[in-house]
Enzyme design. Structure first.
Site, short mmCIF file in Angstrom:
data_model
loop_
_atom_site.label_atom_id
_atom_site.label_comp_id
_atom_site.label_asym_id
_atom_site.label_seq_id
_atom_site.Cartn_x
_atom_site.Cartn_y
_atom_site.Cartn_z
N GLU A 14 0.79 -1.22 -0.02
CA GLU A 14 0.00 -0.02 0.09
C GLU A 14 0.87 1.33 0.08
OE1 GLU A 14 -3.81 -0.15 2.40
OE2 GLU A 14 -2.72 -1.51 3.51
N SER A 164 -6.19 -2.27 1.40
CA SER A 164 -6.37 -1.95 -0.01
C SER A 164 -6.83 -3.09 -0.87
CB SER A 164 -5.31 -1.34 -0.52
OG SER A 164 -4.95 0.14 0.04
N SER A 297 -10.53 9.28 -1.63
CA SER A 297 -10.55 8.55 -0.58
C SER A 297 -12.09 8.84 0.04
CB SER A 297 -9.35 8.33 0.51
OG SER A 297 -8.21 8.17 -0.21
#
EC number: 6.3.2.4
Length: 322
Positions: A14, A164, A297
């Protein structure tokens, strides 16, 4: 003017997303109150990276840095590392030993929530529901019959400690199971295999804002792919609808569960909890304690829907840590 170390990068798959999150924090810091320093944390080096991309080594003894003969120490650390060592408790414990405040939850909460299996087990006695699951550690015998008898098909195979959506597969036939297990083992030596929950997926942000624990507007996830995987999260293969298209009653119900989990675990900072709602019953999947802070996000989207600007969101995190 306070010196803020924004830590980003990390040791997991990530790291690229973490670098983007960290830069968003850096760009949106209140320059009248804080001087931000971008600190890259990698296995091979811990460095401060200045605006001309020059690197200065971090002294791990006290987490300081020498820049042109000046020693710089930090008043607070803004943690933007997704995955290890920023989301699993290692950095939290290190900063606690050094006595440096940091924006995420404490080391125990980080370690617990990063381990999906242990996290869900701790919440179960409080009546918080999760999917039927089967656990494997690397080296365990793989009995596909037994696994399918317990979780059914389709099912999800996930690394126990990774984010993720790396290493996750949706398994539709028994033959696909061993392959999916191999993929998950590339990310982690522990695996969680969960029954498929067919319902509405939502994600709930809970934060401490100005001393009060609040639930942000809830986001519904509609993935074009089989599930909310890496492509869906970061490459536009999903619709994220805030507020979620669920009843007021369900919004209240799922928000209450997410907030209760936050309070039960004595969380701090940001948290983003994933649920799937099946027949009016929310099932918890996991909690992220260092959720993405990129413009794509979810927490920034939810904060915006609540009327909280990024700068205020980040100032609040730093003030609470201090």
């Amino acid at each position: 003017m306070k010196n803020i170390a924004i830590i980003m990068g990390g040791y997991s798959s990530e790291y690229k997303i973490s670098l983007i999150s960290g830069n968003v924090v850096y760009q949106n810091l209140d320059k009248t109150k804080y001087k931000g320093y971008r600190i890259h944390i990698f296995k091979e080096k811990w460095v401060y990276v200045d605006d001309s991309d020059t690197e200065f080594s971090i002294d791990k003894n006290d987490f300081s840095v020498m820049v042109n003969g000046n020693k710089i120490s930090f008043d607070c650390v803004f943690n933007a590392i997704h995955g290890t060592p920023g989301e699993d408790g290692l950095m939290q414990a290190y900063f606690q030993l050094l006595g440096i405040p940091q924006t995420s939850c404490d080391y125990y909460q980080s370690a617990l929530t990063f381990n999906k299996r242990d996290f869900l087990s701790v919440l179960k006695p409080y009546g918080i529901k999760s999917a039927t699951s089967y656990y494997l550690n690397k080296g365990d015998e793989i009995n596909t019959d037994e696994i399918i008898k317990k979780v059914g098909l389709p099912c999800f195979v996930k690394p126990n400690k990774a984010g993720s959506s790396f290493g996750i597969s949706k398994v539709k036939t028994e033959n696909e199971l061993p392959i999916a297990i191999e993929v998950a083992y590339k990310e982690d030596n522990e695996i969680i295999i969960e029954s498929f929950l067919d319902g509405t997926e939502v994600t709930v942000g809970v934060i401490n804002y100005k001393g009060e624990i609040i639930v942000l507007p809830i986001t519904e996830i509609v993935s074009e792919n089989d599930f909310f995987d890496y492509e869906a999260k970061y490459q536009g293969k999903s619709q994220e609808i805030t507020p979620a298209r669920i009843s007021d009653e369900m919004t209240q119900k799922v928000g209450t569960i997410a907030k209760r989990a936050y309070e039960l675990l004595k969380m701090k900072g940001f948290s983003r909890t994933e649920f799937i709602i099946v027949n009016d019953e929310p099932f918890m999947l996991e909690m992220n304690t260092i959720p993405g802070l990129t413009s794509e996000s979810l927490i920034p989207q939810q904060a915006a829907a609540a009327g909280i600007a990024l700068q205020d969101l980040f100032t609040n995190a730093i003030e609470l840590a201090l």
